[in-house]
Design a protein around this motif. Structure first.
Motif, PDB file in Angstrom:
ATOM      1  N   ARG A 165       0.825  -1.206   0.000  1.00  7.19           N
ATOM      2  CA  ARG A 165       0.000   0.000   0.000  1.00  7.19           C
ATOM      3  C   ARG A 165       0.863   1.263   0.000  1.00  7.19           C
ATOM      4  O   ARG A 165       1.981   1.260   0.526  1.00  7.19           O
ATOM      5  CB  ARG A 165      -0.915   0.028   1.229  1.00  7.19           C
ATOM      6  CG  ARG A 165      -1.926  -1.092   1.270  1.00  7.19           C
ATOM      7  CD  ARG A 165      -2.860  -0.984   2.462  1.00  7.19           C
ATOM      8  NE  ARG A 165      -2.158  -1.141   3.735  1.00  7.19           N
ATOM      9  CZ  ARG A 165      -1.973  -0.171   4.616  1.00  7.19           C
ATOM     10  NH1 ARG A 165      -2.417   1.042   4.373  1.00  7.19           N
ATOM     11  NH2 ARG A 165      -1.342  -0.410   5.742  1.00  7.19           N
ATOM     12  N   LEU A 166       0.313   2.326  -0.566  1.00  5.76           N
ATOM     13  CA  LEU A 166       0.908   3.654  -0.470  1.00  5.76           C
ATOM     14  C   LEU A 166       0.337   4.331   0.768  1.00  5.76           C
ATOM     15  O   LEU A 166      -0.880   4.520   0.886  1.00  5.76           O
ATOM     16  CB  LEU A 166       0.581   4.480  -1.712  1.00  5.76           C
ATOM     17  CG  LEU A 166       1.004   5.951  -1.669  1.00  5.76           C
ATOM     18  CD1 LEU A 166       2.523   6.073  -1.682  1.00  5.76           C
ATOM     19  CD2 LEU A 166       0.390   6.720  -2.834  1.00  5.76           C
ATOM     20  N   ARG A 167       1.230   4.676   1.696  1.00 10.50           N
ATOM     21  CA  ARG A 167       0.762   5.294   2.939  1.00 10.50           C
ATOM     22  C   ARG A 167       0.815   6.813   2.892  1.00 10.50           C
ATOM     23  O   ARG A 167      -0.040   7.490   3.467  1.00 10.50           O
ATOM     24  CB  ARG A 167       1.621   4.804   4.114  1.00 10.50           C
ATOM     25  CG  ARG A 167       1.209   3.462   4.654  1.00 10.50           C
ATOM     26  CD  ARG A 167       1.730   3.284   6.057  1.00 10.50           C
ATOM     27  NE  ARG A 167       1.105   2.124   6.676  1.00 10.50           N
ATOM     28  CZ  ARG A 167       1.752   1.259   7.432  1.00 10.50           C
ATOM     29  NH1 ARG A 167       3.043   1.405   7.653  1.00 10.50           N
ATOM     30  NH2 ARG A 167       1.117   0.238   7.968  1.00 10.50           N
ATOM     31  N   GLY A 203      -8.466  10.062   2.476  1.00 13.45           N
ATOM     32  CA  GLY A 203      -8.849   8.661   2.464  1.00 13.45           C
ATOM     33  C   GLY A 203      -7.938   7.846   3.361  1.00 13.45           C
ATOM     34  O   GLY A 203      -7.713   8.188   4.522  1.00 13.45           O
ATOM     35  N   ASP A 204      -7.367   6.759   2.805  1.00 14.57           N
ATOM     36  CA  ASP A 204      -6.496   5.899   3.609  1.00 14.57           C
ATOM     37  C   ASP A 204      -5.023   6.252   3.449  1.00 14.57           C
ATOM     38  O   ASP A 204      -4.149   5.484   3.852  1.00 14.57           O
ATOM     39  CB  ASP A 204      -6.724   4.431   3.242  1.00 14.57           C
ATOM     40  CG  ASP A 204      -6.491   4.153   1.762  1.00 14.57           C
ATOM     41  OD1 ASP A 204      -6.158   5.099   1.022  1.00 14.57           O
ATOM     42  OD2 ASP A 204      -6.658   2.987   1.348  1.00 14.57           O
ATOM     43  N   SER A 205      -4.727   7.407   2.880  1.00 10.29           N
ATOM     44  CA  SER A 205      -3.340   7.861   2.756  1.00 10.29           C
ATOM     45  C   SER A 205      -3.261   9.320   3.192  1.00 10.29           C
ATOM     46  O   SER A 205      -4.263   9.920   3.578  1.00 10.29           O
ATOM     47  CB  SER A 205      -2.828   7.684   1.323  1.00 10.29           C
ATOM     48  OG  SER A 205      -3.662   8.365   0.416  1.00 10.29           O
ATOM     49  N   ARG A 206      -2.071   9.867   3.114  1.00 12.03           N
ATOM     50  CA  ARG A 206      -1.915  11.259   3.523  1.00 12.03           C
ATOM     51  C   ARG A 206      -0.815  11.928   2.720  1.00 12.03           C
ATOM     52  O   ARG A 206       0.012  11.264   2.090  1.00 12.03           O
ATOM     53  CB  ARG A 206      -1.623  11.365   5.022  1.00 12.03           C
ATOM     54  CG  ARG A 206      -0.328  10.717   5.484  1.00 12.03           C
ATOM     55  CD  ARG A 206      -0.154  10.868   6.999  1.00 12.03           C
ATOM     56  NE  ARG A 206      -1.221  10.240   7.737  1.00 12.03           N
ATOM     57  CZ  ARG A 206      -1.790  10.748   8.832  1.00 12.03           C
ATOM     58  NH1 ARG A 206      -1.370  11.891   9.316  1.00 12.03           N
ATOM     59  NH2 ARG A 206      -2.747  10.110   9.450  1.00 12.03           N
ATOM     60  N   ILE A 207      -0.809  13.254   2.751  1.00 13.65           N
ATOM     61  CA  ILE A 207       0.238  14.057   2.115  1.00 13.65           C
ATOM     62  C   ILE A 207       0.960  14.810   3.214  1.00 13.65           C
ATOM     63  O   ILE A 207       0.344  15.601   3.941  1.00 13.65           O
ATOM     64  CB  ILE A 207      -0.337  15.038   1.081  1.00 13.65           C
ATOM     65  CG1 ILE A 207      -1.036  14.268  -0.054  1.00 13.65           C
ATOM     66  CG2 ILE A 207       0.765  15.931   0.516  1.00 13.65           C
ATOM     67  CD1 ILE A 207      -1.698  15.173  -1.090  1.00 13.65           C
TER      68      ILE A 207
END
Length: 281
Positions: A165-167, A203-207
């Motif tokens: 996954r990309l976190r 969503g399920d990731s962050r910046i």
């Protein structure tokens, strides 16, 4: 969650511009990633290989052939992480970004051929793209998948390095202007009030929006990316179900690695990107 927040739903994919697509594919395979067969865009003279993850992917983007038009030439001459596609409705995102004062192109359709289990299919997308600016000098757009079944499908191979996954996407910033721009893009405020570091949950990731000092403290490497200067897309965090295996691939591929609190960092200076690995837990 407000209506504005729900429009931009997450990170769809990241784009690595490369000068030599064949060499780039070989490098990322040595890093333990499975890549898709080469796809050719019907416009722009570009081709790609994808590294598919759960709900997202990494795109290696280069010219289809040496005689192709010089689309993105400035980026491909300075390889690196040059683009982020956000997930959502292209039309709704176009309205959000227009209302936020951005110069944004009206939604348009794009397609590329894909091969799935010996069959030729056509993956179709609808994009709305921000105009590049000094505050946002990279590609930033919304990607709406019209045929997701031809992008994520059961024939995709697992990655030998365990990537799942990309976190997180890490953006190197030099002042508050880029941070405020990202907040308007996302439709909500960032978490964290310091000039050095803030974070946008999508969503399920962050910046992560980090200044040079915070970047160097977190990753243990200097915030230098060839001729590129902040603001820039600097790296990303991947979750793997076998971090030790991912590290073995990175070291075998010749990367300098450094331990972090949860995993390790692999810096790829020639590719213009940094990868942090952490357990998929």
């Amino acid at each position: 969650m407000s209506n504005a927040e729900s429009i931009v739903q997450g990170i769809d994919h990241l784009i690595m511009m490369v000068g030599n697509l064949e060499a780039a594919e070989q490098l990322w395979q040595r890093l333990g990633f499975a890549t898709t067969a080469r796809g050719f865009h019907r416009t722009g003279g570009t081709a790609n290989h994808l590294i598919m993850l759960e709900g997202t992917y990494l795109e290696l983007l280069g010219m289809a052939n040496p005689g192709s038009p010089p689309v993105y030439r400035d980026m491909m001459e300075n390889p690196g992480l040059w683009g982020v596609a956000l997930r959502g409705s292209a039309q709704a995102t176009f309205r959000l970004w227009s209302a936020g004062g951005f110069q944004v192109a009206a939604p348009e359709d794009l397609a590329r051929g894909v091969e799935i289990d010996g069959r030729s299919e056509l993956a179709r997308f609808r994009l709305t793209m921000l105009e590049r600016s000094p505050q946002l000098p990279f590609l930033l757009f919304c990607c709406e998948h019209l045929t997701p079944q031809f992008v994520w499908h059961s024939k995709l191979p697992a990655h030998p390095n365990g990537a799942r996954r990309l976190r997180e996407l890490v953006v190197l910033v030099e002042d508050g202007v880029t941070r405020r721009s990202f907040e308007r893009i996302a439709g909500h405020a960032a978490l964290g009030g310091t000039p050095e570091e803030a974070s946008l949950v999508l969503g399920d990731s962050r910046i992560a929006l980090v200044a040079a000092g915070a970047f160097e403290k977190r990753f243990g490497v200097a915030a230098r990316f060839g001729k590129r200067r902040a603001p820039l897309l600097a790296g990303f965090v991947l979750a793997s179900d076998n971090v030790d295996r991912a590290r073995q691939f990175a070291e075998t591929a010749g990367c300098a690695v450094r331990d972090t609190a949860t995993g390790f960092v692999a810096h790829l200076p020639d590719e213009g990107v940094l990868i942090e690995w952490s357990p998929d837990a």
